[in-house]
Design a protein around this motif. Structure first.
Motif, short mmCIF file in Angstrom:
data_model
loop_
_atom_site.label_atom_id
_atom_site.label_comp_id
_atom_site.label_asym_id
_atom_site.label_seq_id
_atom_site.Cartn_x
_atom_site.Cartn_y
_atom_site.Cartn_z
N LEU A 148 0.80 -1.22 0.00
CA LEU A 148 0.00 0.00 0.00
C LEU A 148 0.84 1.27 0.00
CD1 LEU A 148 -2.92 -0.95 2.42
CD2 LEU A 148 -2.88 -0.98 -0.07
N GLU A 149 1.96 1.26 0.69
CA GLU A 149 2.78 2.47 0.73
C GLU A 149 3.70 2.58 -0.48
OE1 GLU A 149 4.79 2.59 4.45
OE2 GLU A 149 2.94 2.62 5.64
N GLU A 150 4.26 1.45 -0.93
CA GLU A 150 5.16 1.47 -2.09
C GLU A 150 4.47 0.98 -3.37
OE1 GLU A 150 8.74 -0.61 -1.16
OE2 GLU A 150 8.87 0.25 0.86
N LEU A 151 3.20 0.58 -3.27
CA LEU A 151 2.37 0.15 -4.41
C LEU A 151 2.97 -1.04 -5.17
CD1 LEU A 151 1.24 3.61 -5.84
CD2 LEU A 151 0.09 2.16 -4.16
N GLU A 152 3.65 -1.93 -4.47
CA GLU A 152 4.16 -3.16 -5.08
C GLU A 152 3.16 -4.28 -4.81
OE1 GLU A 152 8.17 -4.07 -4.11
OE2 GLU A 152 8.86 -2.00 -4.28
N PHE A 153 2.04 -4.22 -5.52
CA PHE A 153 0.93 -5.13 -5.25
C PHE A 153 1.31 -6.59 -5.52
CE2 PHE A 153 -1.12 -1.07 -6.39
CZ PHE A 153 -1.83 -0.85 -5.21
N SER A 154 2.08 -6.82 -6.54
CA SER A 154 2.44 -8.20 -6.91
C SER A 154 3.26 -8.87 -5.82
CB SER A 154 3.21 -8.22 -8.23
OG SER A 154 2.41 -7.71 -9.29
N VAL A 155 4.22 -8.13 -5.27
CA VAL A 155 5.05 -8.68 -4.20
C VAL A 155 4.20 -8.95 -2.96
CG1 VAL A 155 6.99 -8.19 -2.65
CG2 VAL A 155 7.14 -7.57 -5.07
N ALA A 156 3.28 -8.04 -2.66
CA ALA A 156 2.42 -8.20 -1.48
C ALA A 156 1.53 -9.43 -1.63
CB ALA A 156 1.57 -6.95 -1.29
N ILE A 157 0.92 -9.61 -2.80
CA ILE A 157 0.04 -10.77 -3.03
C ILE A 157 0.85 -12.06 -3.00
CG2 ILE A 157 -1.51 -11.88 -4.67
CD1 ILE A 157 -2.73 -9.48 -3.35
N ALA A 158 2.04 -12.04 -3.57
CA ALA A 158 2.89 -13.23 -3.56
C ALA A 158 3.26 -13.63 -2.13
CB ALA A 158 4.15 -12.98 -4.39
N THR A 159 3.52 -12.64 -1.29
CA THR A 159 3.86 -12.92 0.11
C THR A 159 2.67 -13.54 0.83
OG1 THR A 159 5.32 -10.99 0.07
CG2 THR A 159 4.81 -11.95 2.22
N ASN A 160 1.49 -12.99 0.61
CA ASN A 160 0.30 -13.55 1.26
C ASN A 160 -0.02 -14.96 0.75
OD1 ASN A 160 -0.61 -11.61 3.15
ND2 ASN A 160 -1.35 -10.31 1.49
N LEU A 161 0.24 -15.22 -0.53
CA LEU A 161 0.05 -16.57 -1.06
C LEU A 161 1.03 -17.54 -0.41
CD1 LEU A 161 -1.30 -18.51 -3.02
CD2 LEU A 161 0.32 -17.77 -4.79
N PHE A 162 2.26 -17.10 -0.23
CA PHE A 162 3.25 -17.92 0.47
C PHE A 162 2.79 -18.24 1.89
CE2 PHE A 162 6.80 -17.57 3.52
CZ PHE A 162 7.47 -18.76 3.24
N LYS A 163 2.27 -17.23 2.60
CA LYS A 163 1.74 -17.43 3.94
C LYS A 163 0.60 -18.44 3.96
CE LYS A 163 0.41 -14.17 6.37
NZ LYS A 163 -0.32 -12.94 6.74
N SER A 164 -0.31 -18.32 3.01
CA SER A 164 -1.48 -19.19 2.97
C SER A 164 -1.09 -20.64 2.74
CB SER A 164 -2.45 -18.72 1.87
OG SER A 164 -2.89 -17.41 2.11
N VAL A 165 -0.13 -20.86 1.85
CA VAL A 165 0.33 -22.22 1.57
C VAL A 165 0.96 -22.83 2.82
CG1 VAL A 165 1.95 -23.61 0.23
CG2 VAL A 165 0.60 -21.84 -0.89
N ILE A 166 1.81 -22.07 3.50
CA ILE A 166 2.45 -22.56 4.73
C ILE A 166 1.39 -22.87 5.79
CG2 ILE A 166 4.03 -22.00 6.61
CD1 ILE A 166 5.40 -22.57 3.95
N GLY A 167 0.42 -21.98 5.95
CA GLY A 167 -0.64 -22.20 6.93
C GLY A 167 -1.46 -23.43 6.62
N PHE A 168 -1.76 -23.65 5.33
CA PHE A 168 -2.52 -24.84 4.92
C PHE A 168 -1.76 -26.12 5.25
CE2 PHE A 168 -3.48 -28.00 1.59
CZ PHE A 168 -4.83 -28.18 1.83
N VAL A 169 -0.47 -26.13 4.94
CA VAL A 169 0.36 -27.31 5.22
C VAL A 169 0.42 -27.57 6.73
CG1 VAL A 169 2.70 -28.24 5.10
CG2 VAL A 169 1.71 -27.08 3.12
N LEU A 170 0.55 -26.51 7.52
CA LEU A 170 0.64 -26.67 8.97
C LEU A 170 -0.66 -27.21 9.56
CD1 LEU A 170 2.61 -23.45 9.99
CD2 LEU A 170 3.43 -25.81 10.05
#
Length: 318
Positions: free
Chosen positions: A279-301
């Motif tokens: 939101l501050e640096e407007l790098e939406f792709s990096v932000a979404i990729a990070t949240n996808l990484f989090k979701s995958v790890i959470g699902f596996v756990l």
């Protein structure tokens, strides 16, 4: 003759199953109708937005839109893992989440057990109201209370430190104290709500178990150890699995409000880093990729914790 009968039954069984399913659907039609608003809500606000995950694999541009932006594959994930800040925020996220699991679940159980042992109903209600009240406060108000107690110049604690001849401590801007403050304020705010969940579980324990144990000579401590705690086991395991599934979250709202530049080393987590990049640096792709990484790890756990729970005799989630 018998073979033909078996053959006819096998041919008709799919139709019979379909007819049986239709009868059940019609029989419980009003229940399904009541479920419909919730199903529609999750489809609109939880499943349809998942199509936006494609942004994680694109160089998203606001003017071009999702489908017009250039496809970059896993480049955004490479950017995340190559960031010098990534392993620091990953470490902070895991450490704070583990602290929450270790130190926040025990007070919930202890408060529920204490409330369960109180025999004066009016006193029990008063204590429950007092402990449950902070749950309704926003983290902004909690931070204001923390400032009132911990501020270097005007805080109550530093006032007494100066009165005793000591030097004031900047608690809110110290890496040494940041995590303990986060854990303690979270315990104060959420313990009452967590205790209510365990109190609901305690209400389902069969009183005959207590009576049988009392006849065998068990005192109140033995009743708690052999009847009450085993009755809470399944609820505890369920909540533990859910907390493990959210281990990559660490509580964005609380951390974001308490965070400042001087405590990034111990307090900056994945969510606050994503907020700045997205939101501050407007790098939406990096932000979404990070949240996808989090979701995958959470699902596996969650899958792993659920399997371990069943392996050691727990009920699990499913």
């Amino acid at each position: 003759m018998n073979m033909k009968t078996v053959s006819n039954v096998s041919k008709q069984s799919p139709l019979q199953h379909k007819q049986g399913a239709m009868r059940l659907l019609y029989r419980y039609r009003w229940y399904y109708l009541m479920m419909l608003p919730g199903i529609i809500y999750y489809i609109i606000y939880h499943y349809i937005p998942m199509s936006g995950l494609i942004i994680a694999f694109k160089d998203y541009n606001l003017s071009k839109g999702i489908f017009g932006s250039e496809w970059v594959g896993f480049d955004n994930f490479k950017t995340i893992f190559a960031s010098p800040e990534f392993f620091r925020i990953l470490r902070n996220t895991l450490v704070i989440s583990v602290y929450r699991i270790l130190f926040n679940m025990l007070p919930d159980i202890l408060l529920a057990l204490l409330l369960n042992e109180i025999r004066l109903l009016w006193f029990k209600r008063v204590i429950q109201t007092i402990t449950y009240g902070p749950y309704f406060l926003s983290w902004v108000i909690v931070y204001g209370l923390a400032v009132a107690f911990l501020a270097q110049e005007s805080g109550i604690i530093n006032y007494y430190i100066r009165e005793l001849g000591g030097a004031p401590i900047n608690f809110l801007a110290s890496n040494e104290y940041f995590r303990p403050i986060i854990i303690l304020t979270d315990i104060w705010k959420n313990t009452g709500f967590g205790a209510i969940i365990y109190l609901a579980a305690l209400a389902t324990i069969n009183n005959e178990l207590y009576e049988a144990a009392a006849i065998d000579g068990a005192n109140r401590w033995r009743l708690m150890w052999h009847v009450t705690l085993p009755g809470l086991r399944d609820v505890f395991i369920l909540l533990l699995i859910l907390r493990i599934g959210h281990i990559m979250d660490a509580g964005f709202e609380q951390i974001y409000i308490f965070l400042n530049a001087r405590v990034y080393e111990s307090g900056d987590i994945i969510d606050t880093w994503v907020f700045r990049r997205g939101l501050e640096e407007l790098e939406f792709s990096v932000a979404i990729a990070t949240n996808l990484f989090k979701s995958v790890i959470g699902f596996v756990l969650v899958i792993g914790a659920n399997k371990l729970s069943k392996k050691f005799g727990g009920s699990g989630i499913w």
